[in-house]
Design a protein around this motif. Structure first.
Motif, PDB file in Angstrom:
ATOM      1  N   ALA A 100      -0.530  -1.812 -12.335  1.00  0.00           N
ATOM      2  CA  ALA A 100      -1.700  -1.865 -11.450  1.00  0.00           C
ATOM      3  C   ALA A 100      -2.555  -0.611 -11.623  1.00  0.00           C
ATOM      4  O   ALA A 100      -3.796  -0.680 -11.681  1.00  0.00           O
ATOM      5  N   LEU A 134       0.303  -5.492  -3.186  1.00  0.00           N
ATOM      6  CA  LEU A 134       1.147  -4.910  -4.232  1.00  0.00           C
ATOM      7  C   LEU A 134       2.633  -5.009  -3.860  1.00  0.00           C
ATOM      8  O   LEU A 134       3.476  -5.307  -4.706  1.00  0.00           O
ATOM      9  N   LEU A 182      -6.185   1.299  -4.684  1.00  0.00           N
ATOM     10  CA  LEU A 182      -4.941   0.518  -4.666  1.00  0.00           C
ATOM     11  C   LEU A 182      -4.234   0.611  -3.311  1.00  0.00           C
ATOM     12  O   LEU A 182      -3.574  -0.338  -2.880  1.00  0.00           O
ATOM     13  N   GLU A 238      -6.435  -0.265 -13.278  1.00  0.00           N
ATOM     14  CA  GLU A 238      -7.532   0.434 -12.613  1.00  0.00           C
ATOM     15  C   GLU A 238      -8.082   1.527 -13.513  1.00  0.00           C
ATOM     16  O   GLU A 238      -9.308   1.733 -13.583  1.00  0.00           O
ATOM     17  N   ARG A 248      -4.778  -2.020  -0.988  1.00  0.00           N
ATOM     18  CA  ARG A 248      -4.150  -3.298  -1.335  1.00  0.00           C
ATOM     19  C   ARG A 248      -2.629  -3.179  -1.368  1.00  0.00           C
ATOM     20  O   ARG A 248      -1.947  -3.918  -2.079  1.00  0.00           O
ATOM     21  N   SER A 249      -2.096  -2.227  -0.613  1.00  0.00           N
ATOM     22  CA  SER A 249      -0.660  -1.958  -0.685  1.00  0.00           C
ATOM     23  C   SER A 249       0.199  -3.153  -0.256  1.00  0.00           C
ATOM     24  O   SER A 249       1.271  -3.396  -0.813  1.00  0.00           O
TER      25      SER A 249
END
Length: 396
Positions: free
Chosen positions: A108, A25, A18, A112, A21-22
């Protein structure tokens, strides 16, 4: 204080995924906050780019903690809290935004986790405990409150300095006066009055909470505590405002209070303070009460040249002042009531609760002692100035 639980190690790979992909987000968080938190809608308070960047930093902060398994540094949340306090964001709206953002990030992570292999229920429970105790919102709240406290102190210091400049005459330029009036919450045009109250002791307010009390009567004011006086300038624009001011002062009264005549321009504040002080001085021997400065020409002349007025009082009333105290006070009171009654003997008698012949006798005695006839306009003017001077300089 209980120890914050460590982040479960099994979550680290999910968090690392994650973390890459900050930015995505952060933008998702910002859009959700925009749609659900009224304060953040539009760019008026917080531009979208700034909100998204803040959300991204908070995401990275949380995810790095999960990757590293530690508690981490709360600096990003604290800085957000301080910045929002400086911007005037309501604390409830800030916390609402944190709740919305946390929901997005938790969703999120949960998504995951559902696709991960070998993630136990115990690890999920450990993650939940860590999430609840992580303190991100709490850190932002603490920093917000600290910043608000500092801003309040700073504004109060600035406000106090402006009030002092107003009373000392350091503000003279009209533009500066308008700016000061805006900061102090005063209208830019009068009328105003100055109130001066004797303090009960050094550093103690004579009229605690007076600004809030006046606001209940729709009277705006600004106050300053001096070593010997608690002074304020009060806007008295609406009809009967001065009477409303006196009512508020009477309800709060435990000391002596002087009130200046009304004035139109804030540049006249130092002069009005001097007149309020003079009104206060005239209450010599009275423990509590309110004295309003007489706005007559005689009183203004006395205020303009107090030393010379004192000399006139001693010279004009010398014979009266030499009398025993009781007789002296009776004659001066009779003269004062005669002036208050516009030169009417009958009116003075009513004010004094005595017979008009008694008033006539006392007035003749005054004429003999002063060498001035009350039928001579010039002599009457001399006595009026002398009486005002005596009232405002009782120790002379």
């Amino acid at each position: 204080m209980s120890r914050t639980p460590d982040a479960p190690a099994e979550i680290a790979p999910l968090a690392a995924s994650l973390l890459a992909r900050s930015e995505e987000l952060g933008a998702r968080m910002a859009r959700r906050i925009r749609s659900e938190v009224a304060y953040y809608r539009g760019d008026e308070h917080v531009p979208f780019e700034e909100l998204a960047a803040s959300c991204r930093r908070n995401c990275e902060h949380v995810l790095r903690q999960l990757v590293d398994g530690g508690a981490g540094d709360m600096a990003p949340a604290q800085e957000t809290g301080r910045e929002r306090a400086r911007q005037g964001t309501p604390l409830a709206e800030l916390l609402h935004a944190y709740r919305v953002g946390s929901e997005v990030l938790w969703s999120a992570i949960a998504a995951e986790a559902r696709s991960a292999q070998g993630l136990t229920a115990e690890a999920i429970m450990s993650l939940a405990a860590w999430w609840v105790n992580g303190g991100l919102a709490a850190s932002a709240t603490d920093a917000y409150r600290e910043e608000v406290s500092e801003l309040v102190l700073q504004r109060e210091r600035e406000r106090s300095a402006l009030v002092e400049a107003l009373f000392t005459g350091l503000l003279t330029d009209r533009t500066t006066l308008w700016e000061a009036a805006d900061v102090l919450g005063l209208p830019t045009g009068g009328p105003y009055v100055v109130v001066a109250a004797e303090v009960p002791g050094p550093g103690r307010e004579a009229l605690p909470g007076i600004e809030a009390r006046l606001l209940t009567e729709r009277l705006r004011s600004a106050w300053r505590l001096l070593p010997d006086l608690h002074v304020g300038v009060v806007a008295v624009q609406r009809p009967a405002a001065e009477e409303a001011l006196v009512r508020v002062l009477e309800r709060a009264l435990t000391v002596r209070v002087g009130v200046s005549p009304s004035f139109r321009d804030l540049r006249e504040t130092p002069r009005a303070l001097r007149l309020a002080r003079l009104a206060l001085t005239g209450m010599h021997g009275v423990p509590t009460g309110i004295a309003r400065f007489d706005n007559s020409p005689a009183a203004l002349l006395v205020a303009a040249a107090p030393d010379e007025a004192g000399r006139i009082a001693r010279s004009t009333l010398d014979g009266v002042l030499r009398l025993p105290a009781d007789e002296r006070d009776r004659l001066l009171e009779t003269l004062d009531c005669w002036f208050a009654a516009a030169g009417s003997t009958a009116g003075a008698a009513e004010l004094l609760y005595c017979h008009r012949n008694t008033v006539r006798y006392r007035l003749r005695r005054l004429e003999d002692l002063t060498g001035r006839s009350l039928r001579d306009p010039r002599a009457v003017a001399d006595l009026a100035v002398a009486l005002h001077a005596l009232r405002l300089t009782p120790g002379e």
